[in-house]
Structures are given as C-alpha cells and as structure tokens.
Design a protein around this motif. Structure first.
Motif, PDB file in Angstrom:
ATOM      1  N   ARG A   1       0.829  -1.205   0.000  1.00 46.35           N
ATOM      2  CA  ARG A   1       0.000   0.000   0.000  1.00 46.35           C
ATOM      3  C   ARG A   1       0.863   1.255   0.000  1.00 46.35           C
ATOM      4  NH1 ARG A   1      -5.307   0.502   0.729  1.00 46.35           N
ATOM      5  NH2 ARG A   1      -5.489  -1.613   1.594  1.00 46.35           N
ATOM      6  N   ARG A   2       1.948   1.222   0.747  1.00 43.76           N
ATOM      7  CA  ARG A   2       2.813   2.410   0.802  1.00 43.76           C
ATOM      8  C   ARG A   2       3.515   2.666  -0.521  1.00 43.76           C
ATOM      9  NH1 ARG A   2       4.299  -0.046   5.764  1.00 43.76           N
ATOM     10  NH2 ARG A   2       6.331  -0.611   4.903  1.00 43.76           N
ATOM     11  N   ASN A   3       3.559   1.667  -1.386  1.00 40.29           N
ATOM     12  CA  ASN A   3       4.188   1.816  -2.699  1.00 40.29           C
ATOM     13  C   ASN A   3       3.164   1.686  -3.832  1.00 40.29           C
ATOM     14  OD1 ASN A   3       7.368   1.898  -2.459  1.00 40.29           O
ATOM     15  ND2 ASN A   3       6.624   0.503  -0.874  1.00 40.29           N
ATOM     16  N   SER A   4       1.925   2.110  -3.562  1.00 39.93           N
ATOM     17  CA  SER A   4       0.860   2.040  -4.561  1.00 39.93           C
ATOM     18  C   SER A   4       0.616   3.413  -5.180  1.00 39.93           C
ATOM     19  CB  SER A   4      -0.436   1.526  -3.917  1.00 39.93           C
ATOM     20  OG  SER A   4      -0.908   2.428  -2.921  1.00 39.93           O
ATOM     21  N   MET A   5       0.106   3.398  -6.397  1.00 42.87           N
ATOM     22  CA  MET A   5      -0.155   4.651  -7.105  1.00 42.87           C
ATOM     23  C   MET A   5      -1.242   4.398  -8.157  1.00 42.87           C
ATOM     24  SD  MET A   5       2.737   7.355  -8.279  1.00 42.87           S
ATOM     25  CE  MET A   5       3.500   6.400  -9.575  1.00 42.87           C
ATOM     26  N   ALA A   6      -2.129   5.388  -8.337  1.00 43.44           N
ATOM     27  CA  ALA A   6      -3.212   5.225  -9.302  1.00 43.44           C
ATOM     28  C   ALA A   6      -3.500   6.547  -9.987  1.00 43.44           C
ATOM     29  CB  ALA A   6      -4.480   4.713  -8.620  1.00 43.44           C
ATOM     30  N   CYS A   7      -3.995   6.475 -11.208  1.00 46.23           N
ATOM     31  CA  CYS A   7      -4.460   7.666 -11.913  1.00 46.23           C
ATOM     32  C   CYS A   7      -5.895   7.968 -11.475  1.00 46.23           C
ATOM     33  CB  CYS A   7      -4.395   7.451 -13.421  1.00 46.23           C
ATOM     34  SG  CYS A   7      -5.651   6.317 -14.052  1.00 46.23           S
TER      35      CYS A   7
ATOM     36  N   PRO B   1       8.355  -4.250   0.669  1.00 45.95           N
ATOM     37  CA  PRO B   1       8.026  -3.163  -0.262  1.00 45.95           C
ATOM     38  C   PRO B   1       7.892  -3.694  -1.688  1.00 45.95           C
ATOM     39  CG  PRO B   1      10.355  -3.077   0.313  1.00 45.95           C
ATOM     40  CD  PRO B   1       9.747  -4.159   1.158  1.00 45.95           C
ATOM     41  N   ILE B   2       6.701  -3.596  -2.240  1.00 40.40           N
ATOM     42  CA  ILE B   2       6.411  -4.036  -3.600  1.00 40.40           C
ATOM     43  C   ILE B   2       5.652  -2.915  -4.289  1.00 40.40           C
ATOM     44  CG2 ILE B   2       5.204  -5.729  -5.044  1.00 40.40           C
ATOM     45  CD1 ILE B   2       5.461  -7.720  -2.716  1.00 40.40           C
ATOM     46  N   THR B   3       6.086  -2.510  -5.458  1.00 41.17           N
ATOM     47  CA  THR B   3       5.401  -1.425  -6.156  1.00 41.17           C
ATOM     48  C   THR B   3       4.209  -1.968  -6.940  1.00 41.17           C
ATOM     49  OG1 THR B   3       6.865  -1.605  -8.085  1.00 41.17           O
ATOM     50  CG2 THR B   3       7.486  -0.028  -6.372  1.00 41.17           C
ATOM     51  N   ILE B   4       3.063  -1.301  -6.794  1.00 38.87           N
ATOM     52  CA  ILE B   4       1.862  -1.629  -7.556  1.00 38.87           C
ATOM     53  C   ILE B   4       1.267  -0.327  -8.078  1.00 38.87           C
ATOM     54  CG2 ILE B   4       0.443  -1.649  -5.447  1.00 38.87           C
ATOM     55  CD1 ILE B   4      -1.380  -3.701  -6.884  1.00 38.87           C
ATOM     56  N   ARG B   5       0.933  -0.310  -9.367  1.00 42.05           N
ATOM     57  CA  ARG B   5       0.393   0.901  -9.986  1.00 42.05           C
ATOM     58  C   ARG B   5      -0.749   0.515 -10.925  1.00 42.05           C
ATOM     59  NH1 ARG B   5       6.157   3.909 -11.357  1.00 42.05           N
ATOM     60  NH2 ARG B   5       6.783   4.233  -9.179  1.00 42.05           N
ATOM     61  N   MET B   6      -1.768   1.364 -10.914  1.00 37.28           N
ATOM     62  CA  MET B   6      -2.958   1.076 -11.707  1.00 37.28           C
ATOM     63  C   MET B   6      -3.360   2.314 -12.500  1.00 37.28           C
ATOM     64  SD  MET B   6      -6.798   0.016 -10.374  1.00 37.28           S
ATOM     65  CE  MET B   6      -6.462  -1.746 -10.250  1.00 37.28           C
ATOM     66  N   THR B   7      -3.762   2.099 -13.748  1.00 32.35           N
ATOM     67  CA  THR B   7      -4.347   3.159 -14.556  1.00 32.35           C
ATOM     68  C   THR B   7      -5.641   2.642 -15.175  1.00 32.35           C
ATOM     69  OG1 THR B   7      -3.047   2.511 -16.500  1.00 32.35           O
ATOM     70  CG2 THR B   7      -2.143   4.244 -15.095  1.00 32.35           C
ATOM     71  N   GLY B   8      -6.550   3.564 -15.455  1.00 29.44           N
ATOM     72  CA  GLY B   8      -7.832   3.185 -16.020  1.00 29.44           C
ATOM     73  C   GLY B   8      -7.809   2.969 -17.513  1.00 29.44           C
ATOM     74  N   CYS B   9      -6.663   3.186 -18.147  1.00 22.59           N
ATOM     75  CA  CYS B   9      -6.502   2.993 -19.588  1.00 22.59           C
ATOM     76  C   CYS B   9      -5.037   2.682 -19.852  1.00 22.59           C
ATOM     77  CB  CYS B   9      -6.966   4.240 -20.353  1.00 22.59           C
ATOM     78  SG  CYS B   9      -5.781   5.603 -20.365  1.00 22.59           S
TER      79      CYS B   9
ATOM     80  N   THR C   1      -3.637  -2.098 -15.993  1.00 19.32           N
ATOM     81  CA  THR C   1      -4.190  -1.074 -16.876  1.00 19.32           C
ATOM     82  C   THR C   1      -5.585  -1.494 -17.315  1.00 19.32           C
ATOM     83  OG1 THR C   1      -3.241  -2.063 -18.894  1.00 19.32           O
ATOM     84  CG2 THR C   1      -1.894  -0.440 -17.715  1.00 19.32           C
ATOM     85  N   GLY C   2      -6.525  -0.546 -17.295  1.00 28.91           N
ATOM     86  CA  GLY C   2      -7.912  -0.847 -17.560  1.00 28.91           C
ATOM     87  C   GLY C   2      -8.197  -1.183 -19.013  1.00 28.91           C
TER      88      GLY C   2
END
Length: 576
Positions: A435-441, A478-486, A501-502
C-alpha cells in the motif's frame, strides 16, 4: 556548428496539408488563442466549442464530464455534465504555506472541495465550472502560480527529486528544474490575454514562440531531474531526464537520458512504453542548452502525421539513437562526455521524519492515490489546512503522490508532531509495504480516456492483496503496484513490479516483473481479466516468492528469475 550540418528533413516548415489535423489546428490557432475567449462567454452550454477544447490543454485545462451520470443525462436529452480540470504548473513540486492555503480556498469554492496530488508532483483541481475558470486562474496568480503548459504539445511540468536529507543538493537541483520550466513554457501572450485580461500584443508565428514555432511540439514532452540513489521521479520514463552526479552535496553535473515514455494503445503493436537511454554527461551550466537542443530535435523530427507515434521515444527508435545523439550534439556544438557512474536503489518515498543536512526536519505523509478531501473517516483537507496555517517552512509534493511537510526548524518539531497527531495524520503512514508503494491515476468519473476504475478501486484491491501478503508473511515487503484506467500509463504502470491497466469496466491487463527502482519494464501476465483472476495469479506468484526468493531479492526481479514473465530489455519487445 552551422545549420548546414543539421538534418531538418522533417522540419515543421513542411506544408501543413501533408501533416495531421492537429498540426493544422495549432498553426491556425493564432498562437493558442483560437476562440477560447468567446467560448468562455457562451452561456447556452457548459462546454467550449470545437478545437478550443484541444487548445485549452496548452493553458493547463482539460474539458471533462461526469461519466457517472453521462447515461442518465443522455436519457434525459441533456448535454453531458461538463466541467474542467485545472492542472497547476509547479516545477519540482515545491510550494509555500500561503500557496497551499490559496489552493485549499480554490478547491473549496470551485473544485468540489477536493485537491489531487498528481504523479508529476503538482495539483489538479477537478469539477471546475467554465465560468469559474478565470477566478481559479486569477486566484493562482495571486500566489505566483499558474497553469501554463501543464498539458498540450509542449514541455509539461518539470519534475525534481525529493530528498529531504540532501538539503543543499536538493535546493540546487530544484532551482535548475524551476529554471528549465520557466524557460520552456510557451511564450505566447495568449495566456495573459485570455485569463488575466491583458491587451493582445499580436499573434505572429515567429517572435512569439522562438523555441516552438507555429505548431509547437508533435506531442507532449516531459522533463525530470533525479538525485540518486532514489529514482523517485522515474527518470527512465521521461522524454528528457537529468541524473545528478554529485560528490556529497556538491553537484558536478548530469548524465542525460532521452526517450522515455509510458503511453501505449492496446492492440496496436506499433505503440509501446520505452525506457530512456543514457547518452552522456554534461556540466550543470549546460542544462538549458541541452533542453533547447533535445526539444529542437523532437520539434524537427517528431512524427506530425500519426499522433499515436509522435512521442520522442518513437522518433529515437525510428531514426536511431546514434542519429538523434548526433543531432543533439550538432545543436550544442560539442560532443557529450561519457556518462558517469551512478546507482539507484528504489523509487519510493521514505515516510515519516527525516533530518536534513542543514538541521531542519521533514515529515513525509502517505496520501493514498494523492486524493485530499474530507470524505471518509479522516478530514484530510481540513487537517492539512490546519498544518499550512501554522507551518513556517514549505511543502513538497512527491512523484509518488505523497506530501512532505518540509523545512521544519528543530525547535518547532515537537509542536508540528503534536499537530499531526491531533489530526490523525501520523497514522496514515501505516499499512503494508504494498500500500505504501501504490499509485493510481484518476480514471472514472472525470477522465474521458478511462475504460475502468483506478483511483476509486485500487485501495480496495490492495486490501485483498494484503490478505495474500499476510498469509505468506510478506506484509512489510516493499512491492510497487500501480494502476491506470486505460493504457496511456499516467501512473507509470509499465515499470511497476505489479502493473494494472484498464480494458473495460472491471477488466484489466496484469503486468509483472518491473524493476523496483524503475530500471526495467514489466511484461503482461494476464490480458483483459477480472478481479478473481488477478488475485489468483498474484496468490500463486507471491506464494512462490515467499518460498523461493533469494535474500534481498525484490518481487519484480524474482518474477523474471522464476520465469513468471520474460524479461523485457527494450520497448520494441514489450508487445512480443
């Protein structure tokens, strides 16, 4: 070095009828004026007409609508619920308490009582009505802020590393980032005329834009400054990256990296993310000259017919890295020196208290997905207004959507710590390493490109992955997770250890194997799948990681070594 040695075979002076429609639009815009001023006065619609929607991006504004109610309004035969997003130009992410309080005021009055910290170290104000755009932009001017070139085919917001412990070095690099941003923004008078009411000074195609010319750049262009060993800006995702080479806090110069970019289009194998290539070293006094040279190469050689391949990364791959480097050196008038050694160890933020070399203290606060509002169990907007009202230092927005309450004098630290506890802010820095290494658009409901949820969904998904991590004893890893809607990659998902990615509502591509400090692209593991398939895949992969990892091995590295996905060594192989 004379122009005779510079190949301008794809110069912007070629006839516009051979180019894409956006190039004609820019050339005919009267240097970004268009009919924006008239469109702002149109009372029968909440939108702006025609090409002005695209031109307003150069002014830092996106026209959007509330997609949660789009179908309902269509059924009622109403136009979409048009609003605007205003993105602040904030090089390096640094601002004063007075600027914070003005942003807070504007957010409460005009932007749905919410601020959003972006993945490029700035603020976005969403849900702004057309008639409120001038008050918002003029309010920003009151505290020396603006939205110039925050979007559009130009040099967008310039990023800079946040390293609270290296006080003098950070200050010097930040100053160069600000200088680069001020130098590279468009010089047209359109902004002052439309938003501040300045007198029009003429819309010629030459002197107004000495760097950009009549048609600006083929696509957006991103610049960032990074201070090793923390690659917090993801320098390899920048069109032009400056990697600081220092001895202690003495800045010697920069390694130059070119051609990074995250955007791609699903089912279009000619589009792909690319990591920047390091091409040499420059002394620190050559930063602006290098900016001009690199921007000039992209201006003259970038694809102005196919916008899907108009980013600098494709220019480099199509022409060849050696050819592009030679063109840059020709414009500079000298050869770049060999790149100097450097090393990165992470691309995340060190949360909590840190002391700088100058004896001042800094508190880095985790802000999930960058959203600051009073919704939910914590009145975060109110809490940070209270902090800004009593803070005597500065704020720094991090590239990971977090916030540094910076430059706190040692004598003031106890009072600030008590204020943070009073408002529950210190508790935000808990949670798993994931969670501390998460990021989203942002995605739904405001982004017109979104195909799936991102900001509103990722916290819940992380909670379900946390249960898997807890079962395998990986909660603090620490694991990086990132999400985008496209697939456009605004949250830089293609270099995350876990990327999503969405593709459609509830459906995502799942990627594994990115580098922990942004040094390697990931690779698709599952295509167009729902939540359960994602969780099942991660359960298997994380279980193997817990059992089979080497000491100190990051999850992305393990995914490659264990054969969960193949290693991607360069962007053109990403879609293989």
């Amino acid at each position: 070095m004379t122009d005779a040695v510079i190949d301008r075979s794809r110069d912007i002076s070629q006839p516009l009828e051979r180019l894409g429609p956006d190039e004609t639009m820019k050339a005919n815009s009267r240097q970004l004026r268009g009919s924006i001023a008239a469109g702002l006065e149109a009372e029968l619609t909440a939108a702006v007409p025609g090409d002005d929607i695209k031109l307003m991006k150069f002014h830092g504004l996106y026209q959007q609508d509330n997609r949660d109610i789009r179908d309902e309004r269509r059924r009622r035969k109403l136009e979409p619920a048009y609003r605007f997003m205003a993105r602040v130009r904030l090089p390096g992410g640094v601002l004063t308490p007075a600027q914070w309080l003005k942003l807070d005021e504007l957010a409460r009055r005009h932007a749905g009582e919410s601020l959003r910290l972006t993945t490029r170290q700035t603020f976005q104000l969403h849900h702004v009505r057309k008639q409120d755009l001038r008050p918002v932009i003029q309010g920003l001017r009151d505290v020396l802020l603006d939205t110039r070139a925050a979007c559009g085919d130009d040099t967008r917001g310039v990023m800079a590393s946040i390293n609270p412990e290296l006080s003098a070095l950070h200050a010097e690099v930040l100053a160069l980032a600000v200088k680069a941003s001020n130098h590279a923004i468009p010089k047209t008078g359109a902004y002052d005329e439309i938003w501040y009411g300045a007198e029009e000074k003429g819309a010629g195609s030459g002197p107004e834009e000495p760097l950009y010319g009549a048609t600006y750049l083929p696509r957006k262009f991103k610049i960032g400054f990074v201070i090793p060993p923390v690659n917090d800006i993801d320098v390899y995702a920048q069109d032009l990256g400056f990697i600081a080479i220092a001895e202690g806090e003495e800045l010697k110069g920069f390694n130059v990296a070119i051609g990074g970019g995250m955007g791609r289009t699903d089912n279009a194998p000619a589009t792909y993310p690319r990591l920047a290539s390091v091409i040499g070293f420059i002394p620190k006094d050559q930063v602006i000259a290098v900016c001009d040279a690199v921007i000039g190469v992209q201006r003259d050689f970038g694809d102005r017919v196919d916008r899907s391949r108009a980013r600098f990364k494709y220019t480099i791959d199509d022409k060849g890295l050696d050819v592009i480097r030679a063109q840059i050196e020709a414009r500079l008038g000298y050869a770049l020196a060999p790149a100097r050694p450097y090393a990165f160890t992470s691309n995340g933020d060190a949360l909590g208290w840190r002391e700088g070399a100058d004896g001042r203290w800094h508190f880095t606060l985790f802000v999930q997905n960058g959203r600051i509002s009073n919704v939910g169990g914590l009145a975060l907007l109110d809490a940070l207004r209270a902090v800004a009202s009593r803070h005597a230092g500065r704020f720094r927005v991090t590239p990971n959507q977090n916030l540094v309450i910076a430059d706190i004098e040692a004598a003031d630290r106890p009072a600030m710590a008590a204020l943070l506890r009073e408002h529950g802010l210190d508790a935000l820095n808990g949670g798993s390493g994931l969670r501390r290494n998460s990021m989203a658009c942002v995605a739904f409901p405001t982004c017109g490109l979104a195909m799936a949820e991102s900001e509103r969904y990722l916290p819940a998904l992380v909670g379900k992955i946390d249960a898997i991590l807890d079962r395998y004893g990986l909660q603090d890893e620490p694991i990086t997770i990132r999400m985008t809607g496209c697939p456009n990659g605004c949250a830089r998902p293609y270099i995350a250890e876990i990327g999503l990615t969405g593709r459609a509502p509830g459906k995502y591509n799942l990627y594994l194997g990115g580098g922990f400090h942004g040094q390697r692209l990931n690779k698709m593991a599952l295509e167009n799948v729902g939540e359960q398939a994602i969780l099942d895949c991660l359960d298997s992969a994380l279980g193997r990681y817990a059992r089979e990892r080497a000491p100190g091995e990051h999850f992305g590295d393990f995914a490659i070594r264990a054969g969960l996905v193949p290693e991607v060594l360069e962007g053109r192989r990403f879609n293989d």
